[in-house]
Scaffold this active site. Structure first.
Site, PDB file in Angstrom:
ATOM      1  N   LYS A 276     -57.070  23.821  14.807  1.00  0.00           N
ATOM      2  CA  LYS A 276     -56.287  24.339  13.686  1.00  0.00           C
ATOM      3  C   LYS A 276     -57.220  24.822  12.576  1.00  0.00           C
ATOM      4  O   LYS A 276     -58.348  24.333  12.458  1.00  0.00           O
ATOM      5  CB  LYS A 276     -55.414  23.209  13.105  1.00  0.00           C
ATOM      6  CG  LYS A 276     -54.249  22.776  13.969  1.00  0.00           C
ATOM      7  CD  LYS A 276     -53.481  21.636  13.317  1.00  0.00           C
ATOM      8  CE  LYS A 276     -52.317  21.172  14.162  1.00  0.00           C
ATOM      9  NZ  LYS A 276     -51.258  22.174  14.343  1.00  0.00           N
ATOM     10  N   ARG A 350     -45.448  17.869  22.970  1.00  0.00           N
ATOM     11  CA  ARG A 350     -44.551  17.917  24.133  1.00  0.00           C
ATOM     12  C   ARG A 350     -45.206  17.266  25.346  1.00  0.00           C
ATOM     13  O   ARG A 350     -44.518  16.750  26.216  1.00  0.00           O
ATOM     14  CB  ARG A 350     -44.150  19.380  24.406  1.00  0.00           C
ATOM     15  CG  ARG A 350     -45.297  20.290  24.735  1.00  0.00           C
ATOM     16  CD  ARG A 350     -44.959  21.766  24.541  1.00  0.00           C
ATOM     17  NE  ARG A 350     -44.926  22.146  23.127  1.00  0.00           N
ATOM     18  CZ  ARG A 350     -44.654  23.362  22.680  1.00  0.00           C
ATOM     19  NH1 ARG A 350     -44.369  24.340  23.535  1.00  0.00           N
ATOM     20  NH2 ARG A 350     -44.658  23.619  21.396  1.00  0.00           N
TER      21      ARG A 350
END
Ligand code: BES
Ligand code: MN
Ligand code: ZN
Length: 501
Positions: A276, A350
């Site tokens: 990120k 996920r």
């Protein structure tokens, strides 16, 4: 903090401050206000209609040298009376408590009013006061002169007293559970590693009489949880799967429902190899807020003892870039037997969840599953910081969770989960890939999870936007919010009563 009740005239309650809610349609002759106007003839009228008109969040403080037993009257704007629900009462009680503490006062009385059931109102007030006063400065040296509220007195009608006491108890249980979840989320990742998260869950379980089991790297390898392991493999901190179980006193009967709560527990999300940008990366310590909500809710469930079996699962890992990290293009073998192509290592939530979800339904015997996860930035684009995204497969169960959220005073909004979105998740090499395209990011993420719950009724709450507050509010400190705790506790109780979805 002590909670007391006062069933006589609120003008005679002694406290440093007495808080009174003012609705938009109030006048000085409203039954809830006229006794105070009589006791403080020129004082109340001097602020009424100017400093305080009943708009949400307004505050006026009146020093009451003679007219009242309380030393100050704090008027709190509470909006239109028709909208004064449990959430509003919780927020305004929180504000009253925050104003009181800011002024260095230690005893607060609140005159409850409105149409709410007395137990509901008392719970909302107690919850609001505890969560309103929560201080996220976990590691700041406390100032010597800070005071907090020692005693809260709820002014109520004598006929409500029997209902109010259990209401207060419930509110305290909820408020403490929310604050526990907030502390876990506020803890930085150097303190709260996946193992430390497991330790805190274990300590809570021992205290509250829950069973807790924790699987570390070796057991996860044995179980074949290739997705959870892959996310944790770039970190020096071992991933952990935490399971907390609550069983009601009555023997289980065949056909009983079993609710599973599954939380994302990424103790820090750097993005991994798909790292990120540096802006606000520090906030990614709250990427375990879903897991924190599950642990907090399990504490409340242990104390409230609803007649329903509930299991809480937290898939905890640290997502780091390193020489051992998983990489884009890697193919993972999930616990369910499905293979996953990794397109983006930053879509890690996920991956940890899919193994916990499959475990909850296959080994945990869940009949209904709710997961909570700070899963996508896309949900913040769609819904901002006001509402969590809600997705699921079975309309009746979706409705139950939405109702629970509404009763609990937490806002959610349903997003669709049509078959067609699944097209975006097809892989050229494996059963599924972990990333869609630029569009509908929250929905494709939920679609991915759906592939692992199969036909078990399931609801997913994407709490990325609501789990963290960027700035202080009148009723809540900035930082972690504990979102979801109240909703899933309410759901467990609701399902225990309905004994179905
Ligand atoms: N933890 C983030 C989601 C998130 C973003 C939570 C901002 C709170 C605030 C999640 O793991 C993530 O990185 N999601 C990616 C998904 C993308 C790679 C498909 C995102 O939202 O950008
Ligand atoms: Mn990520
Ligand atoms: Zn994440």
């Amino acid at each position: 903090m002590n909670f007391e009740t006062w069933t006589r005239d609120p003008r005679t309650v002694s406290a440093d401050a007495l808080a009174v809610f003012v609705f938009e349609e109030d006048s000085l002759t409203s039954p809830a206000l006229s006794p105070f106007d009589e006791a403080l003839p020129d004082l109340l009228s001097s602020v009424f209609g100017t400093e305080i008109r009943g708009k949400v969040g307004e505050v006026a403080v009146i020093h009451t040298p003679n007219g009242l037993s309380a030393k100050r009257l704090i008027l709190i704007g509470a909006g239109p009376s028709a909208q004064f629900n449990a959430r509003a009462l919780r927020q305004r009680s929180a504000q009253a408590a925050r104003v009181t503490v800011k002024k260095g006062l230690t005893t607060l009385a609140i005159a409850l009013r409105g149409e709410l059931e007395p137990a509901v109102a008392a719970a909302a007030a107690a919850d609001g006061i505890l969560t309103g006063l929560y201080d996220p400065a976990l590691y700041r040296k406390p100032k010597d002169d800070v005071k907090t509220i020692e005693t809260v007195t709820l002014c109520i009608a004598p006929s409500d007293e029997a209902a109010v006491r259990p209401g207060i108890d419930r509110g305290v249980i909820l408020g403490e559970a929310v604050n526990f979840a907030r502390t876990l989320a506020q803890e930085p990742s150097n303190k709260l590693t996946p193992l430390e998260m497991a330790r805190r869950a274990q300590a809570m379980a021992e205290r509250e009489g829950l069973t807790c089991s924790v699987f570390g790297r070796d057991q996860l390898t044995e179980l074949g949880m290739g997705a959870l392991l892959a996310v944790g493999q770039g970190s020096a901190q071992e991933p952990q799967l935490i399971r907390l179980s609550y069983r009601p006193a009555a023997e289980a009967a065949p056909g009983d429902i079993r609710l599973a709560l599954v939380g994302k527990g990424i103790t820090f999300d750097t993005g991994g190899i798909c790292i990120k940008p540096r802006d606000a990366m520090w906030e990614m310590k709250y990427d375990m807020s879903g897991g924190a909500a599950v642990i907090g809710a399990m504490q409340a469930i242990a104390r409230l003892k609803p007649p329903i079996a509930v299991d809480g699962y937290v898939a905890a890992a640290e997502n780091m870039p390193s020489a051992t990290s998983y990489k884009p293009g890697d193919v993972l073998h999930a616990y369910s037997g499905k293979t996953i192509e990794v397109i983006d290592t930053d879509a890690e939530g996920r991956l940890v969840l899919c193994d916990a979800l499959a475990y909850a339904r296959k080994d945990g015997g869940a009949t209904h599953i709710v997961d909570l996860a700070t899963l996508t930035g896309a949900v913040m684009v769609a819904l901002g910081q006001e509402r969590a995204g809600l997705m699921g497969t079975e309309p009746a169960f979706i409705e139950s969770v939405a109702q629970a959220a509404s009763a609990a005073g937490e806002k959610v909004w349903q997003l669709p989960l049509d078959e067609e979105y699944g097209e975006l998740m097809k892989s050229d090499i494996a059963d599924i890939k972990n990333l869609g395209n630029r569009y509908a990011g929250s929905i494709t993420a939920a679609w991915f999870l759906r592939e692992f719950v199969e036909d078990t009724p399931w609801v997913h709450l994407d709490i990325a936007g609501v789990a963290w507050l960027d700035g202080d509010k009148a009723d809540l400190a900035k930082g972690p919010t504990g979102f979801g705790v109240r909703t899933i506790v309410q759901l467990a109780e609701q399902m225990a009563v309905g004994k179905s979805d």
